[in-house]
Design a protein around this motif. Structure first.
Motif, mmCIF file in Angstrom:
data_model
loop_
_atom_site.group_PDB
_atom_site.id
_atom_site.type_symbol
_atom_site.label_atom_id
_atom_site.label_comp_id
_atom_site.label_asym_id
_atom_site.label_seq_id
_atom_site.Cartn_x
_atom_site.Cartn_y
_atom_site.Cartn_z
ATOM 1 N N MET A 175 0.823 -1.208 0.000
ATOM 2 C CA MET A 175 0.000 0.000 0.000
ATOM 3 C C MET A 175 0.857 1.257 0.000
ATOM 4 O O MET A 175 0.412 2.315 -0.448
ATOM 5 C CB MET A 175 -0.934 -0.001 1.213
ATOM 6 N N ARG A 176 2.073 1.158 0.488
ATOM 7 C CA ARG A 176 2.975 2.313 0.559
ATOM 8 C C ARG A 176 4.034 2.274 -0.544
ATOM 9 O O ARG A 176 5.088 2.902 -0.416
ATOM 10 C CB ARG A 176 3.637 2.347 1.937
ATOM 11 N N ASP A 177 3.767 1.525 -1.584
ATOM 12 C CA ASP A 177 4.657 1.447 -2.754
ATOM 13 C C ASP A 177 6.029 0.912 -2.391
ATOM 14 O O ASP A 177 7.062 1.399 -2.866
ATOM 15 C CB ASP A 177 4.796 2.831 -3.431
ATOM 16 N N ARG A 178 6.067 -0.069 -1.527
ATOM 17 C CA ARG A 178 7.325 -0.699 -1.146
ATOM 18 C C ARG A 178 7.188 -2.207 -1.347
ATOM 19 O O ARG A 178 6.187 -2.804 -0.920
ATOM 20 C CB ARG A 178 7.672 -0.393 0.313
ATOM 21 N N ALA A 179 8.210 -2.793 -1.988
ATOM 22 C CA ALA A 179 8.193 -4.238 -2.164
ATOM 23 C C ALA A 179 8.689 -4.959 -0.927
ATOM 24 O O ALA A 179 8.282 -6.089 -0.650
ATOM 25 C CB ALA A 179 9.052 -4.632 -3.369
ATOM 26 N N ARG A 180 9.573 -4.303 -0.188
ATOM 27 C CA ARG A 180 10.141 -4.919 1.008
ATOM 28 C C ARG A 180 9.673 -4.156 2.235
ATOM 29 O O ARG A 180 9.888 -2.939 2.339
ATOM 30 C CB ARG A 180 11.663 -4.896 0.937
ATOM 31 N N PRO A 181 9.009 -4.830 3.157
ATOM 32 C CA PRO A 181 8.540 -4.109 4.355
ATOM 33 C C PRO A 181 9.708 -3.564 5.164
ATOM 34 O O PRO A 181 10.717 -4.238 5.380
ATOM 35 C CB PRO A 181 7.777 -5.195 5.133
ATOM 36 N N THR A 182 9.550 -2.343 5.594
ATOM 37 C CA THR A 182 10.541 -1.722 6.471
ATOM 38 C C THR A 182 10.210 -2.067 7.923
ATOM 39 O O THR A 182 9.124 -2.577 8.228
ATOM 40 C CB THR A 182 10.534 -0.203 6.281
ATOM 41 N N PRO A 183 11.135 -1.799 8.845
ATOM 42 C CA PRO A 183 10.804 -2.018 10.260
ATOM 43 C C PRO A 183 9.573 -1.248 10.713
ATOM 44 O O PRO A 183 8.855 -1.710 11.609
ATOM 45 C CB PRO A 183 12.070 -1.541 10.986
ATOM 46 N N TYR A 184 9.307 -0.099 10.093
ATOM 47 C CA TYR A 184 8.126 0.669 10.482
ATOM 48 C C TYR A 184 6.852 -0.020 9.996
ATOM 49 O O TYR A 184 5.825 -0.013 10.698
ATOM 50 C CB TYR A 184 8.226 2.088 9.917
ATOM 51 N N ASP A 185 6.876 -0.606 8.789
ATOM 52 C CA ASP A 185 5.724 -1.394 8.330
ATOM 53 C C ASP A 185 5.480 -2.575 9.255
ATOM 54 O O ASP A 185 4.335 -2.878 9.624
ATOM 55 C CB ASP A 185 5.970 -1.885 6.898
#
Length: 945
Positions: free
Chosen positions: A458-468
């Motif tokens: 949903m946030r245009d990221r393929a790899r989740p960040t620690p914040y996701d």
């Protein structure tokens, strides 16, 4: 002031000019901003002295810093840090990071008194560019480290001052958690405060970046893209961001002036150093925040003007030291998102593994030897890694190739999903949640895993960040309530690296802190560790532990609550301890112990200074100064200091015009007199003078206090308690009792409680008999208009027990009469008022009443029916008085049996006659006939036996 345009940025200027004409109403405003940013980048890149822009606690900045230092090996490192903190930096090798370099001042000169104490801290973490520069400069032979930022004194010189000025506080105040309060109320200074100062700009970036806060935006759009970039790209992007935020900052004149003055100060110091040492600017590097890198002041650059005059420092004496810091403290002080510094530390470790860059660590710190060996191997094996397709870095001062165009045009890099890493996070957070009371299961781990991927998409990221991942964990695990002390968001922060808390080593501590550790060494406890430790002191069996007890009591007085807390044992005047038990947390409160070292070289010296400061404060009262006398005697056992402070208490008392502190003065004088009478052969001269002065002082103020509405009953009772209790000592020292009698006679109170208190004082002085007092109380109970105020009269009688404790039986009688005579419709509504009055006004005197009531009332319930109160019992008939000239047989026999007693009484009464030569009975009769009063006294004595 604009630098000559270079061909490397011509294409970028053309594109920005066309964009400004297309998207704005006209090319002027927007074009000026956009082209000005490019000019700033070009100007900073052309500077012969290489400028290295950084952002605070940024893993990308730290990685680029370490790589650049190993490639170039500069001889001089100019660092944006307070110039007076330089001597403390070598002590970092004795510490466990994170720690903060602190400048501290208690005695301020040239600043508002309300600002004291002054404190400035500069936190340093391992994953920061400034630490990499410090470690390189201090551990590399032939390299000089020069701090060029304003001094700690100038930090406060440049602060605004108002009529109601107080010490400037950071807007992002630390939360009350212990770890977040390690910096106290200090003003924070760090390298690279890079954040939009234009609120609308930050809101725009967060909204379009689909992130919650600034730390997450920086991590996603700056940290990750710059993590693998080459040196020129990194510098130009950081120049661009700093210039953008600077040009779009609001027009805060004061803040702009402070920023520009800092830049003028730094460039002036650098040019002074270059001129003094003759160093080639090509052999130097200037590490500063990106916000200050693209500066537009006239003093910018090695060829800038020298028009800035640095003001001299004030006379304030600054102390410097290292204090422990933590990730939470840094986040709280500088307005970062919770957990962002811990996440940065995790990203720093990943950057090192991915890029192969060997970081710098100071020799003596944990892992320094291993890291140094690894760095040596990598340096000998191959040159530093350069990203594929990247051109060689341009030298400082040479035209820099345009790397901004390619960086701004490239699409966002979509890292592939690392399922193993995300799965490990999901399993670990569920395990941590179950340990903290959450009903988490394998299904929750799967939900966290899938939700993290969903949020990243949903946030245009393929790899989740620690914040996701953090948002997903809160959504799937926390649900409605938090069963334990930590919520899920905090658990994720701990799992990602935790709140690392630094520690200052023994060798880096100030002399006072080292002395405390040395003197407490007999306890055999690792006091440098965090947490609470129990210390047991058997002073009777090990007398040497008495010295440890003295240190602990002084620490309890000086340090915050919880640093040294007594579990068993107390310290009172005139008493010696036998056994004590303490809970110690000196490692947890290491900052407070270090700051004590800024005030003196020993804890006794610090305590003496604080006692003097409190005694000579403009707001000192006689009671507070007497408290310092007691503390000096109790903790320092210093007769010299106690006498000095006692003399000061005498001066303060003579200048007081109120009776607010009378109760405290009475309590403290009683304790001090009891101590001196048992431990000294004679009373100190100051306390004798204090008693006589206070006697006359309170006699003068007594009539006014009785009519003053602001003076409470307890304060007037304390005055009378001092006058009556110290009367014998005061009279022996030359005071006049007539002054007290006149003062009581001039009292005309109107408040019921004070009226009753005055009646008790008159009974003590003999101007009012108990029979008259009983008659007045009966009149109060018989007057319906006075009955609602009767509890206040009783309150006054209770307070009268302080100066006249002999009235306890009468107070019991007054309360009993009220309960016996008043009807229930009147008594029951009045009872709560009576209880509340006695509870608030007579709590300390209630035990005296209870003992007296237990003595008067019967001990068994059966005896209550036949019990007659003493005040209602019939009076005993008077004993028949023998006629003058005669004596009873018992008196004659007693005198005959004990002639020595009769001789002593005759001598006391001034009688010259001796024993007649007659029978013993006749001689006694003759003597008793001469002195019938003595016979009556003896008769009454025998009747009572």
């Amino acid at each position: 002031m604009s630098a000559p345009h270079d061909a490397g940025f011509t294409a970028l200027r053309s594109q920005l000019s066309e964009a400004a004409s297309e998207f704005a109403d006209g090319p002027d405003a927007l074009q000026e901003i956009l082209l000005g940013i490019v000019d700033d980048v070009d100007r900073a890149a052309r500077e012969p002295l290489e400028i290295f822009p950084v952002c605070h606690h940024s893993p990308a900045s730290a990685t680029a810093m370490a790589r650049r230092l190993r490639e170039r090996q500069p001889k001089v490192v100019y660092l944006e840090l307070c110039e007076d903190m330089a001597p403390l930096l070598p002590e970092l090798r004795n510490c466990t990071l994170p720690v903060a370099v602190q400048a501290f001042a208690t005695d301020v000169k040239g600043f508002p008194v309300e600002w004291a104490p002054l404190s400035v801290v500069a936190p340093i973490t391992e994953a920061s560019a400034e630490y990499q520069a410090i470690a390189y400069a201090l551990d590399t032979p032939g390299v000089e480290l020069v701090l060029v930022d304003r001094s700690s004194d100038h930090v406060f010189q440049w602060e605004p001052r108002a009529a109601d000025s107080t010490q400037p506080a950071d807007p992002d105040a630390a939360p009350p958690e212990e770890e977040a309060a390690l910096h106290g109320d200090a003003v924070g200074v760090e390298i690279g405060d890079l954040r939009p100062r234009f609120a609308e700009l930050e809101e725009h970036l967060l909204r379009h970046g689909r992130v919650r806060h600034w730390s997450e935006w920086w991590h996603q759009y700056v940290e990750l893209p710059l993590g693998d970039s080459d040196h020129d790209t990194y510098r130009q992007v950081m120049f661009l961001i700093g210039s953008l935020f600077r040009r779009l900052a609001p027009g805060d004149t004061r803040r702009v002036r402070v920023d520009e003055d800092r830049e003028r100060h730094m460039w002036t110091r650098m040019r002074e150093h270059l001129a003094a040492t003759g160093t080639d600017p090509a052999d130097c590097i200037y590490v500063c925040g990106a916000f200050h890198a693209a500066s537009r002041v006239e003093e910018f650059g090695v060829d800038g003007t020298d028009t800035f005059a640095i003001a001299p420092r004030t006379e304030t004496v600054w102390q410097h030291g290292l204090i422990p810091s933590s990730h939470a403290a840094i986040e709280a002080q500088f307005g970062l998102a919770a957990g962002s510094v811990s996440i940065a530390a995790t990203v720093w470790g990943k950057n090192l593994k991915r890029t192969g860059v060997a970081p710098y660590r100071m020799a003596g710190q944990a892992g320094a030897r291993k890291t140094a060996k690894a760095a040596a191997k990598k340096t000998a094996a191959k040159p530093a890694a350069v990203p594929p397709g990247a051109a060689p870095d341009a030298a400082a001062g040479s035209p820099a190739p345009d790397r901004l165009t390619g960086f701004l045009r490239q699409p966002p890099v979509l890292d592939r999903l690392d399922e193993d890493e995300l799965l490990g996070w999901s399993v670990e957070i569920v395990r941590a949640a179950r340990r903290n009371g959450y009903l988490a299961s394998t299904a929750d781990a799967i939900a966290v895993f899938e939700t993290s991927i969903l949020l990243a998409g949903m946030r245009d990221r393929a790899r989740p960040t620690p914040y996701d991942f953090q948002d997903a964990a809160v959504t799937c695990i926390e649900k409605e309530s938090v069963p334990g002390r930590r919520d899920v968001r905090r658990l994720v922060e701990i799992m990602m690296g935790g709140d690392r808390i630094g520690r200052v080593g023994y060798d880096a501590l100030p002399p006072l802190a080292r002395d405390v550790h040395d003197r407490l060494a007999p306890l055999g406890l690792p006091l440098e560790r965090r947490g609470v430790q129990r210390a047991l002191l058997d002073i009777a069996g090990r007398p040497e532990l008495a010295l440890c007890s003295d240190v602990l009591w002084v620490l309890k007085y000086l340090m915050p609550a919880g640093a040294a807390r007594p579990i068993m044992g107390e310290r009172k005047l005139g008493e010696r301890p036998i056994q004590e038990s303490w809970d110690l947390a000196l490692g947890t409160h290491q900052r407070a112990l270090i700051e004590l070292g800024y005030e003196g070289v020993g804890i006794e010296q610090v305590l003496e200074q604080r006692l003097r400061r409190a005694a000579y404060s403009p707001h000192a009262t006689a009671a507070s100064v007497l408290g310092t006398v007691e503390d000096a005697t109790l903790y320092l056992r210093s007769r010299r200091l106690a006498d000095e402070l006692g003399t000061r208490a005498l001066e303060v008392l003579a200048a007081e015009r109120s009776v607010d502190g009378a109760p405290e003065v009475l309590r403290r004088v009683r304790r001090l007199l009891a101590y001196y009478r048992t431990s000294e052969p004679v009373l100190p001269a100051w306390i004798e003078a204090f008693v006589t002065t206070a006697y006359r002082h309170y006699c003068t103020l007594l009539p006014t206090a009785c009519t003053d509405e602001e003076a409470t009953v307890g304060q007037v009772a304390a005055m009378l308690g001092f006058l009556f209790g110290m009367e014998s000592l005061a009279l022996s020292l030359g005071c006049d009792r007539t002054q007290l009698e006149l003062a009581v006679a001039q009292c005309h109170p109107e408040e019921p409680a004070k009226v009753a208190l005055l009646w008790g004082a008159q009974v003590h002085l003999g101007t009012l008999t108990r029979a008259e007092l009983r008659t007045r109380c009966d009149g109060l109970l018989g007057n319906p208009l006075v009955l609602p105020a009767y509890p206040q009269y009783l309150s006054g009688f209770v307070q009268a027990l302080e100066p006249v404790p002999g009235l306890a039986d009468f107070v019991v009688e007054a309360v009993s009469n009220a309960f016996g005579r008043l009807p229930d419709p009147l008594l029951l509504p009045w009872l709560p008022t009576l209880i509340g009055t006695l509870r608030t006004s007579g709590a300390e005197l209630a035990p005296l009443l209870i003992r007296e009531a237990g003595r008067i009332f019967p001990g068994k319930l059966a005896a209550l029916d036949t019990w007659v109160p003493p005040w209602l019992a019939p009076a005993r008939p008077p004993t028949a008085r023998p006629a003058r000239g005669t004596s009873g047989p018992r008196g004659a026999a007693l005198l005959a049996a004990h002639p020595q007693t009769c001789d002593a009484l005759a001598e006391l009464l001034g009688c010259d006659g001796g024993w007649a030569a007659a029978e013993p009975d006749a001689a006694g009769a003759v003597l008793l006939g001469r002195h019938p009063e003595t016979a009556e006294a003896l008769e009454a004595l025998l009747a009572g036996v």
